[in-house]
Design a protein around this motif. Sequence first.
Motif, PDB file in Angstrom:
ATOM      1  N   ILE A  35       0.846  -1.208   0.000  1.00  0.00           N
ATOM      2  CA  ILE A  35       0.000   0.000   0.000  1.00  0.00           C
ATOM      3  C   ILE A  35       0.876   1.250   0.000  1.00  0.00           C
ATOM      4  O   ILE A  35       0.499   2.281  -0.545  1.00  0.00           O
ATOM      5  CB  ILE A  35      -0.996  -0.034   1.175  1.00  0.00           C
ATOM      6  N   GLY A  36       2.063   1.155   0.580  1.00  0.00           N
ATOM      7  CA  GLY A  36       3.000   2.280   0.573  1.00  0.00           C
ATOM      8  C   GLY A  36       3.480   2.649  -0.819  1.00  0.00           C
ATOM      9  O   GLY A  36       3.998   3.744  -1.040  1.00  0.00           O
ATOM     10  N   GLY A  37       3.288   1.757  -1.777  1.00  0.00           N
ATOM     11  CA  GLY A  37       3.686   2.027  -3.161  1.00  0.00           C
ATOM     12  C   GLY A  37       2.633   2.760  -3.971  1.00  0.00           C
ATOM     13  O   GLY A  37       2.854   3.074  -5.142  1.00  0.00           O
ATOM     14  N   MET A  75      -6.429   9.291   0.228  1.00  0.00           N
ATOM     15  CA  MET A  75      -7.284   8.954   1.357  1.00  0.00           C
ATOM     16  C   MET A  75      -7.285   7.439   1.541  1.00  0.00           C
ATOM     17  O   MET A  75      -7.582   6.695   0.611  1.00  0.00           O
ATOM     18  CB  MET A  75      -8.711   9.446   1.130  1.00  0.00           C
ATOM     19  N   LEU A  76      -6.909   7.007   2.740  1.00  0.00           N
ATOM     20  CA  LEU A  76      -6.916   5.594   3.102  1.00  0.00           C
ATOM     21  C   LEU A  76      -7.710   5.467   4.394  1.00  0.00           C
ATOM     22  O   LEU A  76      -7.352   6.052   5.413  1.00  0.00           O
ATOM     23  CB  LEU A  76      -5.486   5.087   3.315  1.00  0.00           C
ATOM     24  N   SER A 120       1.506  -1.228  11.276  1.00  0.00           N
ATOM     25  CA  SER A 120       1.376   0.210  11.017  1.00  0.00           C
ATOM     26  C   SER A 120       1.059   0.447   9.547  1.00  0.00           C
ATOM     27  O   SER A 120       1.210  -0.442   8.711  1.00  0.00           O
ATOM     28  CB  SER A 120       2.685   0.925  11.387  1.00  0.00           C
ATOM     29  N   ILE A 121       0.624   1.668   9.266  1.00  0.00           N
ATOM     30  CA  ILE A 121       0.350   2.038   7.882  1.00  0.00           C
ATOM     31  C   ILE A 121       1.696   2.224   7.195  1.00  0.00           C
ATOM     32  O   ILE A 121       2.540   3.002   7.675  1.00  0.00           O
ATOM     33  CB  ILE A 121      -0.509   3.311   7.812  1.00  0.00           C
ATOM     34  N   PRO A 122       1.917   1.534   6.094  1.00  0.00           N
ATOM     35  CA  PRO A 122       3.224   1.613   5.418  1.00  0.00           C
ATOM     36  C   PRO A 122       3.538   3.015   4.926  1.00  0.00           C
ATOM     37  O   PRO A 122       2.638   3.763   4.507  1.00  0.00           O
ATOM     38  CB  PRO A 122       3.077   0.656   4.240  1.00  0.00           C
TER      39      PRO A 122
END
Length: 122
Positions: free
Chosen positions: A98-100, A106-107, A117-119
Amino acid sequence: VRLRELKLSHSRQEVQCFKGAGGCDVDVIDYTGGSICCYGDNDEKICSTETGIEIENNNFCLTPGLRGTIPAGFANTPYLQVLDLSNNFLTGDIPPEIGGLLRLQMLDLTNNTLTGSIPSVR
């Protein structure tokens, strides 16, 4: 086609209840866990896994929603700007892919059972 928004949020208010065995493949008294299916008014088959089943007043109440883990395949949607998976039954780690998603603005992953954690954006 360039997917820009994916909104798969569910409201846990969308519960559908079925009286007793009323069209379900198992009776409330005999239920010991696992998935069940019931049939709605128009003979629509509604199924749920154990995480979306509640028993209230001898009725099965099924809650719709996504279940399982977030697939890493979201990395294949490079134009995605909005990803809303809130109010589901998602579990496991948030995929680092998802970091890519460089265009993601908006997530929303609220009201799930996710870990980690959120990437960071790469």
